[in-house]
Design a protein around this motif. Structure first.
Motif, PDB file in Angstrom:
ATOM      1  N   GLY A   8       0.808  -1.274  -0.062  1.00  0.00           N
ATOM      2  CA  GLY A   8       0.086  -0.018  -0.002  1.00  0.00           C
ATOM      3  C   GLY A   8       0.826   1.228  -0.018  1.00  0.00           C
ATOM      4  O   GLY A   8       0.404   2.348   0.163  1.00  0.00           O
ATOM      5  N   GLY A   9       2.114   1.216   0.085  1.00  0.00           N
ATOM      6  CA  GLY A   9       2.974   2.267   0.055  1.00  0.00           C
ATOM      7  C   GLY A   9       2.896   2.855  -1.536  1.00  0.00           C
ATOM      8  O   GLY A   9       2.565   2.369  -2.314  1.00  0.00           O
ATOM      9  N   GLY A  10       3.407   4.162  -1.429  1.00  0.00           N
ATOM     10  CA  GLY A  10       3.787   4.865  -2.731  1.00  0.00           C
ATOM     11  C   GLY A  10       3.846   6.319  -2.675  1.00  0.00           C
ATOM     12  O   GLY A  10       4.368   6.657  -1.675  1.00  0.00           O
ATOM     13  N   LEU A  11       3.617   7.096  -3.637  1.00  0.00           N
ATOM     14  CA  LEU A  11       4.046   8.701  -3.755  1.00  0.00           C
ATOM     15  C   LEU A  11       2.551   9.288  -3.691  1.00  0.00           C
ATOM     16  O   LEU A  11       1.886   8.911  -4.487  1.00  0.00           O
ATOM     17  N   VAL A  12       2.735  10.156  -2.694  1.00  0.00           N
ATOM     18  CA  VAL A  12       1.398  10.896  -2.580  1.00  0.00           C
ATOM     19  C   VAL A  12       1.619  12.375  -2.387  1.00  0.00           C
ATOM     20  O   VAL A  12       2.796  12.467  -1.771  1.00  0.00           O
ATOM     21  N   GLN A  13       0.763  13.436  -2.793  1.00  0.00           N
ATOM     22  CA  GLN A  13       0.964  14.799  -2.579  1.00  0.00           C
ATOM     23  C   GLN A  13       0.646  15.120  -1.085  1.00  0.00           C
ATOM     24  O   GLN A  13      -0.163  14.377  -0.473  1.00  0.00           O
ATOM     25  N   ALA A  14       1.240  15.857  -0.244  1.00  0.00           N
ATOM     26  CA  ALA A  14       1.011  16.614   1.057  1.00  0.00           C
ATOM     27  C   ALA A  14      -0.468  16.789   0.892  1.00  0.00           C
ATOM     28  O   ALA A  14      -1.223  17.296   0.103  1.00  0.00           O
ATOM     29  N   GLY A  15      -1.272  16.363   1.985  1.00  0.00           N
ATOM     30  CA  GLY A  15      -2.599  16.261   2.206  1.00  0.00           C
ATOM     31  C   GLY A  15      -3.614  15.177   1.801  1.00  0.00           C
ATOM     32  O   GLY A  15      -4.270  15.085   2.081  1.00  0.00           O
ATOM     33  N   GLY A  16      -2.474  14.149   0.934  1.00  0.00           N
ATOM     34  CA  GLY A  16      -3.274  13.013   0.641  1.00  0.00           C
ATOM     35  C   GLY A  16      -3.517  11.840   1.486  1.00  0.00           C
ATOM     36  O   GLY A  16      -2.977  12.087   2.744  1.00  0.00           O
ATOM     37  N   SER A  17      -3.766  10.712   0.875  1.00  0.00           N
ATOM     38  CA  SER A  17      -3.988   9.663   1.758  1.00  0.00           C
ATOM     39  C   SER A  17      -3.531   8.493   1.186  1.00  0.00           C
ATOM     40  O   SER A  17      -3.304   8.219   0.116  1.00  0.00           O
ATOM     41  N   LEU A  18      -3.063   7.607   2.166  1.00  0.00           N
ATOM     42  CA  LEU A  18      -2.867   6.125   1.742  1.00  0.00           C
ATOM     43  C   LEU A  18      -3.136   5.036   2.782  1.00  0.00           C
ATOM     44  O   LEU A  18      -3.230   5.603   3.926  1.00  0.00           O
ATOM     45  N   ARG A  19      -3.591   3.939   2.572  1.00  0.00           N
ATOM     46  CA  ARG A  19      -3.678   3.126   3.333  1.00  0.00           C
ATOM     47  C   ARG A  19      -2.694   1.871   3.138  1.00  0.00           C
ATOM     48  O   ARG A  19      -2.637   1.121   2.133  1.00  0.00           O
ATOM     49  N   GLN A 115       7.586   1.736   1.041  1.00  0.00           N
ATOM     50  CA  GLN A 115       8.170   3.086   1.066  1.00  0.00           C
ATOM     51  C   GLN A 115       6.746   3.972   1.087  1.00  0.00           C
ATOM     52  O   GLN A 115       6.053   3.753   0.121  1.00  0.00           O
ATOM     53  N   VAL A 116       6.851   4.985   1.756  1.00  0.00           N
ATOM     54  CA  VAL A 116       5.779   6.126   1.729  1.00  0.00           C
ATOM     55  C   VAL A 116       6.781   7.316   1.655  1.00  0.00           C
ATOM     56  O   VAL A 116       7.316   7.546   2.332  1.00  0.00           O
ATOM     57  N   THR A 117       6.225   7.873   0.163  1.00  0.00           N
ATOM     58  CA  THR A 117       6.622   9.255   0.059  1.00  0.00           C
ATOM     59  C   THR A 117       5.660  10.260  -0.125  1.00  0.00           C
ATOM     60  O   THR A 117       4.874  10.073  -1.003  1.00  0.00           O
TER      61      THR A 117
END
Length: 120
Positions: A8-19, A115-117
């Motif tokens: 479930g990790g990945g690249l997301v913009q600030a303010g976004g979500s990941l699970r 990795q979460v970025t």
């Protein structure tokens, strides 16, 4: 064989979500606590959150309270970490780990990490 597999990790913009998901096998899931940890480059590993599979008790590090939610699906032997309102400082490799108690000093079993970025 004990296995913990994060996804479930990945690249997301600030303010976004990941699970994030942590799929566990090889041990009696209901008897264990599952914790999420993270490690950013050049920093020490940090405990983020933990859930006791037996009673559902949870805890969070102060920096993620109100933004992250840990949950457990005991039927699927899986623990989730819902991460909302992500910030660049949340960037790290996230690991799940298992031990009998959330208060364990050093967890017995570890996953390989995801990795979460978070970009600004």
């Amino acid at each position: 064989e004990v296995q913990l597999v994060e996804s479930g990790g990945g690249l997301v913009q600030a303010g976004g979500s990941l699970r994030l998901s942590c799929a566990a096998s090889g041990f009696t899931f209901d008897d264990y606590a599952i914790g999420w940890f993270r490690q950013a480059p050049g920093k020490e590993r940090e405990g983020v959150s933990c859930i006791s599979s037996s009673d559902g008790n949870t805890n969070y590090v102060d920096s993620v309270k109100g933004r992250f939610t840990i949950s457990s699906d005991n039927a699927k032997n899986t623990v989730y970490l819902q991460m909302n309102s992500l910030k660049p400082e949340d960037t790290a490799v996230y690991y799940c780990a298992a031990d009998y108690y959330c208060s364990a000093g050093e967890f017995d079993y570890w996953g390989q990490g995801t990795q979460v970025t978070v970009s600004s």
